[in-house]
Design a protein around this motif. Structure first.
Motif, PDB file in Angstrom:
ATOM      1  N   CYS A  79      -5.429  -1.538   0.906  1.00 38.68           N
ATOM      2  CA  CYS A  79      -5.070  -0.518   2.768  1.00 38.68           C
ATOM      3  C   CYS A  79      -3.817  -1.365   3.434  1.00 38.68           C
ATOM      4  O   CYS A  79      -4.671  -3.496   3.238  1.00 38.68           O
ATOM      5  N   ALA A 105       0.517  -1.219  -0.390  1.00 39.13           N
ATOM      6  CA  ALA A 105       0.136   0.220   0.000  1.00 39.13           C
ATOM      7  C   ALA A 105       0.887   0.969   0.340  1.00 39.13           C
ATOM      8  O   ALA A 105       0.393   2.143  -0.460  1.00 39.13           O
ATOM      9  N   VAL A 118      -2.188   2.408   9.553  1.00 35.87           N
ATOM     10  CA  VAL A 118      -2.356   2.278   8.256  1.00 35.87           C
ATOM     11  C   VAL A 118      -2.033   2.787   7.431  1.00 35.87           C
ATOM     12  O   VAL A 118      -1.474   3.972   7.356  1.00 35.87           O
ATOM     13  N   GLU A 119      -2.329   2.505   6.733  1.00 39.14           N
ATOM     14  CA  GLU A 119      -1.210   2.940   5.302  1.00 39.14           C
ATOM     15  C   GLU A 119      -2.207   2.163   3.960  1.00 39.14           C
ATOM     16  O   GLU A 119      -3.023   1.650   3.721  1.00 39.14           O
ATOM     17  N   ARG A 120      -2.727   3.800   3.165  1.00 39.92           N
ATOM     18  CA  ARG A 120      -3.611   3.136   2.219  1.00 39.92           C
ATOM     19  C   ARG A 120      -2.893   3.591   1.225  1.00 39.92           C
ATOM     20  O   ARG A 120      -2.615   4.147   0.810  1.00 39.92           O
ATOM     21  N   ASP A 121      -3.678   2.460  -0.322  1.00 39.92           N
ATOM     22  CA  ASP A 121      -3.653   3.449  -1.174  1.00 39.92           C
ATOM     23  C   ASP A 121      -4.300   3.161  -2.327  1.00 39.92           C
ATOM     24  O   ASP A 121      -5.642   2.826  -2.503  1.00 39.92           O
ATOM     25  N   ALA A 122      -5.738   4.281  -2.317  1.00 42.94           N
ATOM     26  CA  ALA A 122      -6.281   4.623  -2.775  1.00 42.94           C
ATOM     27  C   ALA A 122      -6.357   4.031  -4.641  1.00 42.94           C
ATOM     28  O   ALA A 122      -7.910   4.049  -4.907  1.00 42.94           O
ATOM     29  N   ARG A 166      -4.196  -6.956   5.342  1.00 44.33           N
ATOM     30  CA  ARG A 166      -4.827  -6.871   4.812  1.00 44.33           C
ATOM     31  C   ARG A 166      -6.210  -6.962   5.443  1.00 44.33           C
ATOM     32  O   ARG A 166      -7.102  -5.736   5.117  1.00 44.33           O
ATOM     33  N   ASP A 205      -7.290   0.032  -4.063  1.00 52.66           N
ATOM     34  CA  ASP A 205      -7.931   0.122  -3.745  1.00 52.66           C
ATOM     35  C   ASP A 205      -7.608  -1.002  -2.268  1.00 52.66           C
ATOM     36  O   ASP A 205      -7.931  -2.002  -1.919  1.00 52.66           O
ATOM     37  N   TRP A 225      -2.312  -3.032   7.276  1.00 57.81           N
ATOM     38  CA  TRP A 225      -2.399  -2.887   8.588  1.00 57.81           C
ATOM     39  C   TRP A 225      -1.277  -3.379   8.755  1.00 57.81           C
ATOM     40  O   TRP A 225      -0.545  -4.478   8.904  1.00 57.81           O
TER      41      TRP A 225
END
Length: 465
Positions: free
Chosen positions: A411, A261, A402-406, A426, A409, A413
């Protein structure tokens, strides 16, 4: 093969070259012979070769293989003396060689040392032969010359090997699939022999971890990047920088990637995978040794350093330094004693009673013999430890970053406790299983990764567990 029958891709001016070296390391070993065939319109238009003084003794095995005496080379010019002439011959031509990346690694190092730079299109007959004749058991120049009955008046000499390479290229050009293979190789000249340009083009341009595999699936290297495709390609653009990078590029047969992510996920996964898989070419992260650290303990009315194995950071305990060996830890503490005027006896590094030897020389302020209050000595000791003090874990217990790659889609943890990475998931429903596992060890790499990332990204989402 006549000029008319050569594929159009080979109708351009060519420079078929071969380089003989004293060893395999582009930066440590030297070049002792270079040969170039100039080919125009499919015909050899010129030949040039040089015997060179490599600047180091010629190994006996190399001398026997090439039929040359070390004494012969001592009276020859150095590479820097012919670098300009060689570069002028190569410029504007398609460079052709067998295992060309090896030869170019040495040529580029030699040219760079002379203040010159070589930029040219490349065609490797080793890679071409592997693509066109995968059924053959070996694709070295010796094996292919024997397979295709290509005559050589002497092996392992640059002029003869350059001639053999030109004959091999003409033979390969008659293969029905040659045009397609040539087009693919010339479009992506930085692709190593065991890979295809299409495979590199498939790699995603996103963060993650990549795995280089060799023959039989052997794991060669694990790396990470914020842009997987760009980082993987950089290995092959710069593989002439060292013997290690050149060898690895030559051995890669497959690349596998695991997208993450973001950057933190890639850093943590790389560290965990290298420790778990022990890849051949990973050095810095590969060996996980027991770490040692200093703590300050109350003793004899003051403070005394105590060296202990660091399995985790204990709450309320101040730790200074991370050391892989007891010798390194003791050397650091002795250096602090010299810099801050500390007493080796009070530090536990010297035995005896009364004034220590350093106090007699004026290097200790005399806390050992009453000339200085112990509290003043301990204040300097705390100051000395301050520069290497490990950061306390800033939360009461485990947390998840928490790391997100919008865009994709995705995410992740990243579950942590006391600067230890317990794992990444994930699905947050799997966090409980991570917390129930045996405690993960404290590692220098994870500590530095987390400290650095949190400093750069204070806005990161953090969930206390």
């Amino acid at each position: 093969m006549s000029a008319a029958r050569l594929p159009a891709a080979l109708s351009r001016p060519l420079a078929v070259l071969d380089v003989e070296t004293t060893g395999l390391h582009p930066q440590r070993d030297g070049i002792w012979e270079v040969a170039v065939l100039l080919v125009d319109r499919g015909q050899v238009s010129g030949r040039r070769s040089w015997l060179l003084d490599p600047g180091q003794p010629l190994p006996a095995g190399v001398a026997a293989l090439g039929g040359v005496l070390d004494a012969e080379l001592r009276v020859q010019p150095r590479f820097a003396e012919i670098a300009g002439e060689l570069l002028s011959l190569l410029q504007g031509r398609l460079l052709v060689g067998h295992n060309l990346r090896f030869d170019l690694a040495f040529l580029r190092c030699g040219l760079m040392a002379a203040g010159l730079r070589l930029r040219a299109r490349q065609l490797c007959t080793l890679r071409l032969a592997r693509q066109l004749h995968p059924e053959l058991p070996a694709h070295g120049l010796d094996a292919l010359c024997a397979q295709f009955a290509i005559p050589r008046f002497i092996a392992h000499r640059a002029p003869a090997d350059a001639e053999a390479t030109w004959q091999l290229l003409q033979h390969l050009a008659s293969h029905p699939a040659c045009v397609e293979s040539l087009d693919g190789q010339l479009r992506k000249s930085a692709v190593p022999p065991g890979l295809s340009a299409a495979r590199l083009a498939e790699l995603p341009e996103r963060p993650g971890v990549y795995y280089f595999h060799g023959e039989g699936g052997a794991l060669l290297y694990v790396g990470k990047s914020r842009n997987l495709r760009r980082r993987v390609q950089s290995h092959f653009h710069n593989d002439h920088a060292s013997r290690r990078s050149l060898q690895m590029a030559q051995q890669v047969r497959e690349i596998r990637v695991t997208p993450t992510a973001g950057e933190l996920g890639a850093l943590l996964l790389e560290a965990a995978e290298v420790a778990r898989l022990q890849p051949l070419y990973n050095r810095q992260l590969r060996r996980q040794r027991e770490l040692l650290s200093w703590t300050l303990q109350a003793a004899d009315g003051g403070l005394r350093p105590q060296l202990q194995a660091l399995a985790r950071l204990e709450p309320g305990v101040e730790h200074a330094g991370l050391f892989r060996a007891r010798r390194d830890a003791l050397e650091w503490l002795r250096g602090q004693a010299r810099e801050h005027g500390l007493c080796l006896r009070l530090l536990g590094l010297e035995s005896g009673q009364g004034a220590c030897f350093a106090a007699q020389l004026g290097q200790c302020h005399g806390a050992c013999c009453g000339r200085e209050p112990r509290r003043a000595h301990d204040a300097r000791l705390r100051a000395a430890f301050g520069g290497r003090r490990l950061a306390a874990w800033p939360w009461r217990g485990p947390v998840a970053l928490v790391e997100r790659d919008a865009a994709h889609d995705l995410c992740e943890w990243h579950v942590l406790d006391g600067w230890r990475h317990l794992g990444s998931v994930r699905d947050p429903a799997r966090i409980a299983a991570l917390l129930a596992r045996p405690a993960a060890p404290f590692t220098r790499d994870t500590y530095r990764i987390l400290r650095g990332h949190l400093r750069r990204h204070p806005e990161m989402e953090i969930v206390e567990l």
